[in-house]
Design a protein around this motif. Structure first.
Motif, PDB file in Angstrom:
ATOM      1  N   PRO A   1       0.770  -1.288   0.363  1.00 36.83           N
ATOM      2  CA  PRO A   1       0.094  -0.085  -0.038  1.00 36.83           C
ATOM      3  C   PRO A   1       1.190   0.838  -0.111  1.00 36.83           C
ATOM      4  O   PRO A   1       1.955   1.138   0.441  1.00 36.83           O
ATOM      5  N   GLN A   2       0.753   1.953  -0.792  1.00 36.81           N
ATOM      6  CA  GLN A   2       1.376   3.670  -0.397  1.00 36.81           C
ATOM      7  C   GLN A   2       0.133   4.983  -0.084  1.00 36.81           C
ATOM      8  O   GLN A   2      -0.835   4.817  -0.969  1.00 36.81           O
ATOM      9  N   ASP A   3       0.582   5.563   0.821  1.00 36.88           N
ATOM     10  CA  ASP A   3       0.016   6.638   1.342  1.00 36.88           C
ATOM     11  C   ASP A   3      -0.781   7.474   0.473  1.00 36.88           C
ATOM     12  O   ASP A   3       0.032   8.192  -0.042  1.00 36.88           O
ATOM     13  N   GLN A   4      -1.896   7.582   0.387  1.00 40.45           N
ATOM     14  CA  GLN A   4      -2.238   8.566  -0.553  1.00 40.45           C
ATOM     15  C   GLN A   4      -3.584   9.636   0.723  1.00 40.45           C
ATOM     16  O   GLN A   4      -3.920   9.595   0.798  1.00 40.45           O
TER      17      GLN A   4
ATOM     18  N   TYR B   1      -9.052   9.254  -8.558  1.00 39.14           N
ATOM     19  CA  TYR B   1      -7.871   9.576  -9.199  1.00 39.14           C
ATOM     20  C   TYR B   1      -6.781   9.612  -8.406  1.00 39.14           C
ATOM     21  O   TYR B   1      -6.924  10.646  -6.936  1.00 39.14           O
ATOM     22  N   PHE B   2      -5.337   9.689  -8.714  1.00 39.06           N
ATOM     23  CA  PHE B   2      -4.430   9.672  -8.160  1.00 39.06           C
ATOM     24  C   PHE B   2      -3.430  10.393  -8.573  1.00 39.06           C
ATOM     25  O   PHE B   2      -3.470  10.317  -9.981  1.00 39.06           O
ATOM     26  N   ASP B   3      -2.341  11.412  -7.949  1.00 37.27           N
ATOM     27  CA  ASP B   3      -1.407  11.957  -8.840  1.00 37.27           C
ATOM     28  C   ASP B   3      -0.384  11.276  -8.758  1.00 37.27           C
ATOM     29  O   ASP B   3      -0.017  10.955  -7.966  1.00 37.27           O
ATOM     30  N   ALA B   4      -0.155  10.973  -9.990  1.00 34.85           N
ATOM     31  CA  ALA B   4       1.742  10.453 -10.376  1.00 34.85           C
ATOM     32  C   ALA B   4       3.128  10.689 -10.529  1.00 34.85           C
ATOM     33  O   ALA B   4       2.819  11.852 -10.126  1.00 34.85           O
ATOM     34  N   SER B   5       3.734   9.856  -9.610  1.00 30.04           N
ATOM     35  CA  SER B   5       5.225  10.657  -8.958  1.00 30.04           C
ATOM     36  C   SER B   5       5.664  11.437 -10.169  1.00 30.04           C
ATOM     37  O   SER B   5       6.403  12.033  -9.695  1.00 30.04           O
ATOM     38  N   THR B   6       5.415  10.804 -11.328  1.00 28.88           N
ATOM     39  CA  THR B   6       5.988  11.355 -13.181  1.00 28.88           C
ATOM     40  C   THR B   6       5.845  12.486 -12.838  1.00 28.88           C
ATOM     41  O   THR B   6       6.725  13.177 -14.024  1.00 28.88           O
ATOM     42  N   ALA B   7       4.520  13.233 -12.378  1.00 28.67           N
ATOM     43  CA  ALA B   7       3.850  13.944 -13.172  1.00 28.67           C
ATOM     44  C   ALA B   7       4.775  15.070 -12.658  1.00 28.67           C
ATOM     45  O   ALA B   7       5.784  15.514 -11.081  1.00 28.67           O
TER      46      ALA B   7
ATOM     47  N   ARG C   1       0.711  18.086  -3.412  1.00 28.57           N
ATOM     48  CA  ARG C   1       1.028  17.711  -1.781  1.00 28.57           C
ATOM     49  C   ARG C   1       0.705  15.983  -1.674  1.00 28.57           C
ATOM     50  O   ARG C   1      -0.340  15.351  -1.850  1.00 28.57           O
ATOM     51  N   GLY C   2       0.286  15.725  -0.501  1.00 28.80           N
ATOM     52  CA  GLY C   2      -0.171  14.326   0.319  1.00 28.80           C
ATOM     53  C   GLY C   2      -0.277  12.902  -0.349  1.00 28.80           C
ATOM     54  O   GLY C   2      -1.271  12.064  -0.407  1.00 28.80           O
ATOM     55  N   GLY C   3       0.807  13.094  -1.043  1.00 23.07           N
ATOM     56  CA  GLY C   3       1.241  11.750  -1.270  1.00 23.07           C
ATOM     57  C   GLY C   3       0.649  11.922  -2.758  1.00 23.07           C
ATOM     58  O   GLY C   3      -0.201  11.507  -3.548  1.00 23.07           O
ATOM     59  N   THR C   4       2.041  11.182  -3.379  1.00 24.39           N
ATOM     60  CA  THR C   4       1.500  10.663  -5.169  1.00 24.39           C
ATOM     61  C   THR C   4       1.583   9.158  -5.175  1.00 24.39           C
ATOM     62  O   THR C   4       2.001   8.496  -4.781  1.00 24.39           O
ATOM     63  N   PHE C   5       1.555   8.399  -6.104  1.00 25.14           N
ATOM     64  CA  PHE C   5       0.956   7.205  -6.742  1.00 25.14           C
ATOM     65  C   PHE C   5       2.370   7.126  -7.838  1.00 25.14           C
ATOM     66  O   PHE C   5       2.521   7.232  -8.643  1.00 25.14           O
ATOM     67  N   THR C   6       2.977   5.374  -6.912  1.00 29.95           N
ATOM     68  CA  THR C   6       3.825   5.463  -8.501  1.00 29.95           C
ATOM     69  C   THR C   6       3.529   3.792  -8.831  1.00 29.95           C
ATOM     70  O   THR C   6       3.832   3.215  -8.604  1.00 29.95           O
ATOM     71  N   PRO C   7       3.248   3.348  -9.695  1.00 32.33           N
ATOM     72  CA  PRO C   7       2.416   2.570 -10.464  1.00 32.33           C
ATOM     73  C   PRO C   7       3.614   1.489  -9.973  1.00 32.33           C
ATOM     74  O   PRO C   7       2.666   0.407 -10.183  1.00 32.33           O
ATOM     75  N   LYS C   8       4.406   1.044 -10.770  1.00 30.10           N
ATOM     76  CA  LYS C   8       6.198   0.576 -11.127  1.00 30.10           C
ATOM     77  C   LYS C   8       5.738  -0.287  -9.479  1.00 30.10           C
ATOM     78  O   LYS C   8       6.461  -1.002  -9.743  1.00 30.10           O
TER      79      LYS C   8
ATOM     80  N   PRO D   1      -1.228  14.142   7.016  1.00 35.26           N
ATOM     81  CA  PRO D   1       0.487  14.655   6.251  1.00 35.26           C
ATOM     82  C   PRO D   1       1.251  15.249   6.882  1.00 35.26           C
ATOM     83  O   PRO D   1       0.502  16.478   7.915  1.00 35.26           O
ATOM     84  N   ALA D   2       2.849  14.145   7.220  1.00 36.96           N
ATOM     85  CA  ALA D   2       3.522  15.160   7.424  1.00 36.96           C
ATOM     86  C   ALA D   2       3.602  16.629   7.255  1.00 36.96           C
ATOM     87  O   ALA D   2       3.900  17.392   8.224  1.00 36.96           O
ATOM     88  N   ASP D   3       3.578  17.031   5.980  1.00 36.51           N
ATOM     89  CA  ASP D   3       4.076  18.326   5.679  1.00 36.51           C
ATOM     90  C   ASP D   3       2.830  19.408   5.460  1.00 36.51           C
ATOM     91  O   ASP D   3       2.789  19.966   4.988  1.00 36.51           O
ATOM     92  N   ALA D   4       2.059  18.956   6.487  1.00 38.01           N
ATOM     93  CA  ALA D   4       0.604  19.860   6.935  1.00 38.01           C
ATOM     94  C   ALA D   4       0.929  20.429   8.009  1.00 38.01           C
ATOM     95  O   ALA D   4      -0.005  20.818   8.557  1.00 38.01           O
ATOM     96  N   GLN D   5       1.644  19.235   9.072  1.00 36.89           N
ATOM     97  CA  GLN D   5       2.081  19.686  10.126  1.00 36.89           C
ATOM     98  C   GLN D   5       3.062  21.213  10.537  1.00 36.89           C
ATOM     99  O   GLN D   5       3.559  21.493  10.109  1.00 36.89           O
ATOM    100  N   ILE D   6       2.188  21.566  11.086  1.00 36.24           N
ATOM    101  CA  ILE D   6       2.517  22.800  11.840  1.00 36.24           C
ATOM    102  C   ILE D   6       2.460  23.241  13.101  1.00 36.24           C
ATOM    103  O   ILE D   6       1.445  23.203  13.766  1.00 36.24           O
TER     104      ILE D   6
END
Length: 544
Positions: free
Chosen positions: A75-78, A90-96, A108-115, A484-489
């Protein structure tokens, strides 16, 4: 769905808008699922699935409500926007390119790597998934299938779009879970979306889910598929028929009517308008009722300009011409009361629609002219959309408990029990027109069967689903632990850590509209550079 109020007529291919949601936390399934079948990894039919929803203000102009899910094997977190105003997952591809960049329009919030997923398969090659939104944002890529995890279930062969090319114009690019009728998906070959997948796998009985966003001062709310939490609302739960779309003539969006509106200012209550009908007559100019789309993907309530000028502006005299005021007015005892379908009153306190404004880059509060913090007024004037309705977004929805009943073409509404500390009491809703009535024993007002044509669930789907219990629950952390970690303030501006499994986290600013421009104040990190554009953006969902 992402749109601006200036082009609120919905996306070119989707039918609604996406915006802020508090913690998307799915509640536990019905106790009867705790059987030997579950121990073997299978899920028995007819329960509920819930998860937390959360609001991350710095991710998009005006904030948005999100949920934590997983995709793939392993599992990849999204993080996805929870959107009742659109229909695609839908999910944003990490290669975009946007996901390999930095800045206010990056992913932000995670990307999906199909491979990296052994269970990933392409269903229809790019550009089969090709969606455009009213604000100019786009997402293009293939349709694929993989294992999706939400709450305590993992489901195989779920179809979704992969945004290999993503262009966000109004904030960070983030994946999306559209919860509307599948008829509005961005494809010529519609597929089962999440409400249908959960129903088709037997996890829930029908296409029905309940949304509780909670108070603006709280980070956590919930979405519950297949049931109702009776502790999340007060008073009567009332059912209304969804109106048919004025263009398609079918029930395929969550449209109802505001038939009366009053405001209480400085202790004095004024009736602003009353009358009209909860019928298609409300689409006509001679009917005073306002058709509205209940859209968790929008931050503000967009009202016709004439209604704003005639009713809203004269009473809320402390709102300046650019739609701002001092945040001191959050503490006023002012409120508005909306009557839905001439049947149910919902009172919304000022703190829910007077929202602090923060700098998109630094997360610092923006000052108002009198030296106090600036707040944005989340009831905004909007031009006609061409669809006969305007969006009723999170500023109003936070005060409502909403049951979206897709099978029966109905909405059940009640006053939300915000900040409730009561232990959840979840009832499972059975299939059929009497499902809610059978589940709710007291304080329920039903409605006759909706006689309009209701968009059906997808037939002859190519996917063969299977469902199992997740090894650990997904997306059920609450409070800042869900972010998500990058949303922590932290109070010192540093980033903390968190995950969907519920790790500890630092405090975060909440209840604000991020990335806006206040007149007379210059901030290099602000996304939107024109006040008129900003206020338009507040009127609808902005993120993909």
């Amino acid at each position: 769905m992402r749109t601006t109020a200036a082009s609120l007529a919905a996306p070119l291919l989707l039918a609604a808008s996406a915006h802020a949601l508090p913690e998307l936390s799915i509640s536990k399934r019905d106790a009867k699922l705790a059987t030997s079948n579950v121990a073997r990894g299978l899920v028995k039919r007819g329960g509920t699935v819930g998860t937390n929803v959360f609001d991350i203000l710095t991710y998009s102009t005006g904030g948005a409500y999100y949920a934590n899910v997983t995709i793939g094997t392993p599992p990849q977190d999204q993080v996805v926007i929870l959107d009742t105003g659109s229909s695609d997952l839908y999910f944003d591809a990490s290669t975009a390119a946007a996901c390999e960049a930095t800045g206010p329009y990056s992913c932000r919030g995670g990307t999906f790597t199909p491979k990296d997923s052994s269970s990933y398969t392409i269903v229809d090659a790019s550009p089969a998934f090709n969606t455009s939104f009213g604000d100019g944002s786009t997402a293009v890529g293939p349709f694929a299938e993989d294992i999706v995890g939400i709450g305590n279930v993992r489901i195989s062969n779920v179809q979704f779009g992969v945004a290999e090319t993503v262009n966000s114009t109004t904030g960070y690019a983030i994946g999306l879970m559209g919860l509307g009728y599948s008829e509005n998906e961005a494809t010529t070959h519609i597929y089962p979306n999440m409400p249908e997948v959960l129903r088709d796998t037997g996890v829930i009985n029908s296409r029905l889910y309940s949304v509780f966003l909670n108070d603006v001062g709280e980070t956590s709310g919930t979405i519950l598929f297949g049931g109702i939490d009776t502790t999340k609302y007060t008073g009567e739960l009332a059912t209304l028929d969804i109106l048919p779309d004025v263009i398609t003539g079918a029930v395929d969006q969550f449209i109802t009517t505001v038939t009366s509106l009053s405001a209480t200012i400085a202790g004095n209550t004024t009736s602003l308008f009353t009358g009209g009908t909860n019928s298609i007559a409300a689409y006509g100019n001679s009917d005073v009722a306002l058709p509205v789309l209940l859209d968790t993907g929008s931050s503000a309530w967009s009202v016709p300009t004439t209604y704003y000028d005639d009713f809203i502006a004269p009473l809320f005299t402390y709102i300046d011409q650019d739609g701002y005021c001092s945040c001191s007015h959050q503490d006023d005892a002012d409120s508005v009361t909306l009557t839905f379908g001439a049947k149910l009153n919902i009172t919304v306190p000022a703190r829910e629609f007077i929202i602090p404004v923060y700098n998109a880059t630094t997360d610092d509060p923006l000052p108002y002219g009198d030296g106090t913090q600036a707040c944005a007024f989340m009831i905004v004037a909007a031009e006609p959309t061409g669809e006969g309705f305007q969006t009723l977004g999170d500023a109003m929805l936070r005060s409502m408990y909403i049951v979206f009943d897709l099978d029966n073409g109905q909405l059940a509404l009640a006053q939300a029990a915000v900040n409730s500390t009561a232990r959840p009491s979840v009832v499972t809703v059975s299939a059929g027109p009497s499902g809610i009535a059978s589940a709710i024993s007291t304080a329920y007002s039903g409605a006759p069967t909706n006689t309009w044509s209701i968009a059906p669930e997808v037939q002859n789907a190519t996917a063969s689903f299977s469902v199992s219990t997740a090894q650990s629950t997904i997306g059920t952390a609450t409070g800042t632990a869900a972010l998500p970690a990058d949303a922590q303030i932290s109070s010192g501006g540093e980033t903390g850590s968190a995950s969907s499994s519920g790790s500890s986290a630092t405090t975060t600013k909440k209840g604000g509209a991020a990335g806006l421009v206040v007149p007379g104040v210059e901030w290099s990190g602000v996304w939107v550079t024109g006040t008129a554009v900003m206020m338009a953006a507040l009127g609808a969902g902005l993120m993909m």
